[in-house]
Design an enzyme around this catalytic site. Structure first.
Site: not given
Length: 568
Positions: A2-3
């Site tokens: 994820c970011g």
């Protein structure tokens, strides 16, 4: 993968500087879903943004995870330590564990100390108004912070910096020293916010809650009877019975590490579409990963071997002979026959011989000089706050390799004819970590030559100790910008524990010549697996193997800073 992004601002209605650019950069890491959540506490604004790349469980679990007890943003993979059922998303499981009633400090720290795998996270605990955040003890996932410099400034955490906007000194990598806690219950003094941070450090002591899940390396010095016979020193040695046992344990332990990183990759598209890619130079580290991955994926599923080569005008200029008749229009054709391309082709041929049932897509990724220079500023912004010439050389190779746009040989009888191809694989295996643990660098041989076994032991312990402070955050930022996840089987905690427990002479023996002595245990394992040719390949850094080093004809050194080039 994820970011994740968090901002703390004195005005709830105002987002931190560069927020739009930060959101965009994090969105590229997590293209499957994005969400922003904002809350007000003590007249200050708390803002969470999550962008998800779905790689675990049957369905996508959006982030941030907002629960009664807290808000979680998680960028990681639980490969061991906490049981995650095959059809379960680890973010969802972790969020439930952190949302127990009467959550204590010890429980929060216990949860993250149990995780075996890479991660960066932040978790806001509502009942105590504290923000927990940090990275795993090896620093395998990127997490940056900006500490406020004045009362109107913001506190920001992010997986990656903003594109093309990275003022000098604005970002720092969060040290992978432990889990941080920021108490927000007493209001905010932004200028002194850093003074309110508490760090719960990792320890080697087994009695500590935050214990590093592997021990320090075995410091025993070999006796003459322990050592293998060198003979002429030009042939792979015959291992002792004890050495054969350790070779089998390495194959089993490394294989298990690979298995945990490949078996649960979600299937998309047809059965014959690759889910897995390997950054592939043909060297011993990556070819062993490829052959072990072959054990755990369906036989009708191809594996992409990503091999990158750069047009390097400086090298081609010096390699071409002077020709008075040659005009400027007759400039030499770009030469992509770089060292890693040669060993890569040899490696894939050996793989096809050992595992002929598998379709091995050898993806030749050829990067013209002009294209490399066109992406230079963008790659600089991704790798920041790291900023040296060497950082750029390595980051450029990783960025183009992981992008996966190149060509494959569709007919093995015509190997010079390439068909355009873009790798769909979302998970990439890298051989990072083998050199540090098994003495794969030339400086290890020099250290042994000058200081003997004791000096070599100390040098390897030094390398293992600083894995978390080197370049894994940079590599994560670079590769994840394509919406792909890098996984590092050689940095598995169980494998580290096994290799650290071995006496030095079982891992490496610099009495043997180059191509044998360094990473001896892995070379014997490769030979046992049937990779006879690859077992003798030498170490070559990617920037030299792919020819990204010194692409521009200047006098810069590898440690030269590029700060001025990335200022807005």
């Amino acid at each position: 993968m994820c970011g994740i992004l968090f901002g703390l601002t004195s005005d709830p209605a105002v987002l931190p500087d560069h927020w739009d650019s930060l959101s965009l950069a994090n969105q590229k890491r997590g293209p499957d879903s994005q969400a922003l959540v904002s809350e007000t506490h003590h007249k200050a604004g708390l803002h969470w943004y999550g962008a998800v790349l779905h790689l675990r469980g049957e369905y996508n679990v959006p982030q941030p995870r907002v629960e009664t007890e807290g808000v979680l943003c998680w960028n990681g993979e639980i490969f061991d330590g906490i049981e995650v059922p095959v059809d379960t998303n680890d973010t969802e499981l972790l969020s439930k564990m952190l949302n127990e009633a009467e959550l204590t400090d010890e429980r929060v720290l216990q949860v993250f100390s149990q995780v075996r795998g890479p991660y960066g996270f932040f978790f806001f605990e509502r009942s105590t108004e504290r923000l927990w955040f940090g990275r795993d003890c090896l620093g395998r996932r990127s997490l940056l912070w900006h500490l406020p410099k004045h009362s109107g400034d913001a506190f920001v955490l992010s997986s990656v910096g903003p594109e093309y906007e990275c003022p000098e000194g604005y970002w720092e990598e969060i040290p992978a020293k432990g889990i941080y806690c920021l108490d927000l219950s007493q209001g905010f003094d932004f200028e002194k916010l850093a003074d309110r941070l508490t760090l719960h450090e990792w320890h080697f002591n087994e009695a500590e809650l935050m214990r590093i899940p592997f021990g320090r390396i075995n410091t025993s010095i070999p006796q003459e009877d322990d050592l293998l016979s060198v003979g002429e020193g030009t042939e792979m040695p015959t291992p002792s019975e004890l050495m054969k046992e350790k070779v089998q344990t390495l194959i089993q332990t490394l294989g298990d590490s690979v298995r945990r990183r490949v078996v649960n990759i979600p299937k998309e598209g047809p059965v014959t579409q690759p889910r897995l890619g390997i950054l592939f130079s043909g060297g011993i580290d990556c070819i062993c990963l490829a052959l072990l991955a072959d054990r755990f994926l369906p036989q009708d599923e191809p594996i992409d071997l990503l091999n990158v080569a750069f047009e390097n005008p400086r090298i081609q200029k010096h390699a071409s002979k002077p020709n008075k008749k040659k005009t400027s229009e007759q400039a030499p054709k770009a030469n992509y026959d770089v060292p890693d391309r040669k060993t890569g082709r040899q490696g894939v041929e050996e793989l096809r011989g050992v595992a002929p049932h598998r379709k091995w897509n050898f993806v030749e990724i050829n990067i013209p000089f002009e294209e490399a220079m066109a992406k230079k500023d963008y790659i600089l912004s991704l790798m920041a706050p790291l900023n040296t010439v060497m950082d750029l050389s390595i980051a450029m190779a990783f960025w183009f390799a992981s992008r996966g746009i190149g060509g494959v040989v569709s007919d093995l009888e015509h190997p010079d004819v390439l068909q355009e191809y873009t790798s769909p694989a979302k998970v990439l295996l890298l051989g990072i970590g083998a050199d540090e643990q098994l003495a794969g660098y030339s400086r290890h041989r020099e250290n042994f030559r000058h200081r003997g076994w004791k000096g070599l032991v100390e040098e390897i312990q030094f390398d293992v100790d600083r894995i978390s402070t080197r370049n894994l955050g940079r590599d994560d930022r670079i590769i994840s910008s394509h919406g792909k996840e890098a996984r590092f089987p050689y940095l598995d905690e169980k494998l580290l524990g096994f290799l650290n427990s071995l006496p030095i002479y079982m891992k490496t023996d610099m009495r043997f010549e180059r191509g044998i002595g360094e990473k001896l245990l892995l070379r014997l394992a490769a030979k046992e697996l049937g990779l006879v040719n690859a077992s003798r390949f030498w170490k070559r850094a990617i920037q030299f193997g792919a020819r990204t080093a010194k692409m521009e004809d200047n006098k810069e050194k590898g440690n030269h800073s590029l700060k001025k080039e990335i200022e807005p």
